[in-house]
Motif scaffolding. Sequence first.
Motif, mmCIF file in Angstrom:
data_model
loop_
_atom_site.group_PDB
_atom_site.id
_atom_site.type_symbol
_atom_site.label_atom_id
_atom_site.label_comp_id
_atom_site.label_asym_id
_atom_site.label_seq_id
_atom_site.Cartn_x
_atom_site.Cartn_y
_atom_site.Cartn_z
ATOM 1 N N LEU A 1 0.828 -1.205 0.000
ATOM 2 C CA LEU A 1 0.000 0.000 0.000
ATOM 3 C C LEU A 1 0.866 1.260 0.000
ATOM 4 C CD1 LEU A 1 -2.732 1.538 0.526
ATOM 5 C CD2 LEU A 1 -2.296 1.152 2.971
ATOM 6 N N THR A 2 0.530 2.207 -0.871
ATOM 7 C CA THR A 2 1.218 3.496 -0.933
ATOM 8 C C THR A 2 0.193 4.625 -0.950
ATOM 9 O OG1 THR A 2 1.222 3.718 -3.348
ATOM 10 C CG2 THR A 2 3.022 2.422 -2.347
ATOM 11 N N ALA A 3 0.693 5.830 -0.861
ATOM 12 C CA ALA A 3 -0.187 7.004 -0.937
ATOM 13 C C ALA A 3 -0.876 7.083 -2.295
ATOM 14 C CB ALA A 3 0.614 8.273 -0.670
ATOM 15 N N ASP A 4 -0.223 6.603 -3.337
ATOM 16 C CA ASP A 4 -0.827 6.646 -4.674
ATOM 17 C C ASP A 4 -2.106 5.813 -4.737
ATOM 18 O OD1 ASP A 4 1.139 8.298 -5.836
ATOM 19 O OD2 ASP A 4 2.466 6.578 -6.142
ATOM 20 N N ASP A 5 -2.127 4.696 -4.019
ATOM 21 C CA ASP A 5 -3.332 3.863 -3.990
ATOM 22 C C ASP A 5 -4.476 4.597 -3.301
ATOM 23 O OD1 ASP A 5 -2.110 1.415 -5.117
ATOM 24 O OD2 ASP A 5 -0.947 1.437 -3.263
ATOM 25 N N GLY B 1 -14.190 5.909 2.409
ATOM 26 C CA GLY B 1 -12.759 5.882 2.686
ATOM 27 C C GLY B 1 -12.058 4.619 2.214
ATOM 28 N N THR B 2 -12.732 3.794 1.434
ATOM 29 C CA THR B 2 -12.163 2.528 0.968
ATOM 30 C C THR B 2 -10.917 2.744 0.122
ATOM 31 O OG1 THR B 2 -14.325 1.463 0.965
ATOM 32 C CG2 THR B 2 -12.619 0.452 -0.396
ATOM 33 N N VAL B 3 -9.928 1.876 0.340
ATOM 34 C CA VAL B 3 -8.682 1.936 -0.426
ATOM 35 C C VAL B 3 -8.508 0.642 -1.214
ATOM 36 C CG1 VAL B 3 -6.183 2.178 -0.331
ATOM 37 C CG2 VAL B 3 -7.624 3.451 1.287
ATOM 38 N N GLU B 4 -8.334 0.790 -2.510
ATOM 39 C CA GLU B 4 -8.076 -0.318 -3.440
ATOM 40 C C GLU B 4 -6.748 -0.046 -4.138
ATOM 41 O OE1 GLU B 4 -7.696 -3.163 -4.886
ATOM 42 O OE2 GLU B 4 -9.827 -3.596 -5.296
ATOM 43 N N SER B 5 -6.131 -1.068 -4.649
ATOM 44 C CA SER B 5 -4.892 -0.929 -5.407
ATOM 45 C C SER B 5 -5.127 -0.092 -6.660
ATOM 46 C CB SER B 5 -4.376 -2.316 -5.804
ATOM 47 O OG SER B 5 -3.471 -2.237 -6.864
ATOM 48 N N ALA B 6 -4.319 0.942 -6.839
ATOM 49 C CA ALA B 6 -4.447 1.780 -8.035
ATOM 50 C C ALA B 6 -4.227 0.951 -9.295
ATOM 51 C CB ALA B 6 -3.448 2.930 -7.977
ATOM 52 N N ALA B 7 -3.298 0.005 -9.223
ATOM 53 C CA ALA B 7 -3.014 -0.843 -10.391
ATOM 54 C C ALA B 7 -4.217 -1.722 -10.728
ATOM 55 C CB ALA B 7 -1.789 -1.707 -10.111
ATOM 56 N N THR B 8 -4.886 -2.229 -9.711
ATOM 57 C CA THR B 8 -6.070 -3.059 -9.941
ATOM 58 C C THR B 8 -7.196 -2.244 -10.557
ATOM 59 O OG1 THR B 8 -5.510 -4.577 -8.149
ATOM 60 C CG2 THR B 8 -7.817 -4.486 -8.816
ATOM 61 N N LEU B 9 -7.394 -1.048 -10.053
ATOM 62 C CA LEU B 9 -8.444 -0.185 -10.610
ATOM 63 C C LEU B 9 -8.178 0.100 -12.078
ATOM 64 C CD1 LEU B 9 -8.884 2.359 -7.674
ATOM 65 C CD2 LEU B 9 -10.510 0.581 -8.378
ATOM 66 N N ALA B 10 -6.925 0.394 -12.413
ATOM 67 C CA ALA B 10 -6.568 0.704 -13.801
ATOM 68 C C ALA B 10 -6.735 -0.521 -14.698
ATOM 69 C CB ALA B 10 -5.135 1.209 -13.863
ATOM 70 N N LYS B 11 -6.355 -1.672 -14.187
ATOM 71 C CA LYS B 11 -6.420 -2.900 -14.995
ATOM 72 C C LYS B 11 -7.854 -3.365 -15.193
ATOM 73 C CE LYS B 11 -4.844 -7.714 -15.037
ATOM 74 N NZ LYS B 11 -4.057 -8.759 -14.310
#
Length: 556
Positions: A138-142, A197-207
């Motif tokens: 997890l990062t701030a970008d996610d 406030g849900t956090v998901e992987s940015a890469a997963t969202l993009a894919k």
Amino acid sequence: MSSATSGTPLYRRSRIRHAVAAALAAAAVLITTACSGTAGQTKDGTTAFQLTDKTPDATGDVDSFTWSIFAEPASIDYAHSFDYPPNQILANVCESLLRWNPDLTTSPNLASSYTNPNPTTWVYQIRPGVRFHDGTTLTADDVVASLRRNLAPETASVWAYPFRNVKSVDRTGPLEVTVTLTQPDSTFNKYLAASPGTVESAATLAKSGQDYGNPQTGVNCTGPFSFDSWTSGQSLTLKRFDDYWNPALKAKSGQVKFVFLADATTRVNAFQSGEVDGGWMVPPNAYAQLRDTQAGTLYFGRNTTVADEVVSNLKGPLGDARVRRALLMAVDREGILKAGAGGVGEVAHSLVTDNLWKDAPDETRDAILKDLPKHPYDPAKAKALAAEAGVNGQKIVIAISPLDSQTTIITQAVSQAATAIGLKPQIESLSAEKYTTLFTDPAAREGIDLFLTFWYTSITDPLDMYGSLQTGAFSNYGGWSDPAFDAAVDKAIGAYDPVEHTAANAEAHRIATRELPWLPLYTQPVSVFLGKRITGVQPSIAYLYYPWAAEIGAKG
């Protein structure tokens, strides 16, 4: 914003409660054993129910357990999950920056801390070392990508309202995110403990793109369980995530299988036979049966839900507040509770539950709850008040989608009350799909004076309800408008100081309770059944956002 699930009507704005009973006969008041909490009392002093803070702790792990759910989710995309079926699943898979706990408090979660350096800035420190279910970190970008989805028009997020005052969401460090508001908003941070406030992987969202959250792709979050499989029309399975960051909430079960059982009788039979190990939202007509069964235990917990009749036409006779007051005073709400809710609940005296004032200063909380207009059951006084307002045989239309006896009993009681004060009620039965459109399409509400909703909040603040009744709000279904009410809500939203916030909230509370844009009927506790092999859950409305399934394990 609202949508139907598996052909069933949804009785709330967008996370509308599905009325769960299958067939209710007039029920006697129940006595339900529980572990702790406070008991509700009927007029004759009989205990109707008791709230349980926590069921007995699990004595060990279980390989798996099976959970009933009344409908199949349309999606488990957090931006489109605003109802009981998807949220009770996602609460165990995806996590938010903050956490709404079963006692209705809020605490840090994926954000280890946060600050509010000025009224329009919130800064979140992201917890280090947290892993997504695919093993990435997890990062701030996610966080930025996840929160920004609620702002994007193309997402059409059902959680857009909590972000209405958000100007920007930015990465301000490897593990720091800053949210800038256009104006002070005391509710924004609170909403980050729920789905907003849900956090998901940015890469997963993009894919995943438009396929995110469907049965084929599922989701990739950070919770104690990960998405495993989804068999459309039958079940959805989660599996324990062994690399979960929080040891206090590490799952005690290797697997959870949610089975979709739309028929209430089928669900109760499955509890009795042990085919399923548990489930939320127990049909009220089964309370007595499940109280005495050897198959498990029925519990009740904290709730923030109020059953209301929405006044959707202010151009007719209900446009006069005196008529609305008269109608409420003529409704036998105690009778509805006994016949339609198994005697478990309390008459509602306002549009919000008392526990939403949990954060109010102690010295003012009692005064707020006492300083309210009261509308006790008094048919004679109600008829006189209606006559004073000019009621003389005018027609009103009450909409219903009669999927169960609870909704039918309520509607018939309201119809009888309308007749008692001199109105001519007409009950209009709608299909599930048409009933749902009452919450989304103003045209569908044309000619409808009243319709039923079960309205719960997602934060411990009355503003989650009262913000929906401001002039022009999407969920202000009757178009009610009161300048003093709007001003009080605006003041409460802009006030971070607890004393100022509470005072403004209390003013909105008084106005809404006096003017009755909606008619409050009763409140019910959360219900949950646990089979004899499992325990550990904390019964609370927070199950929609809190990882409740992680605490379930073996019963000693």
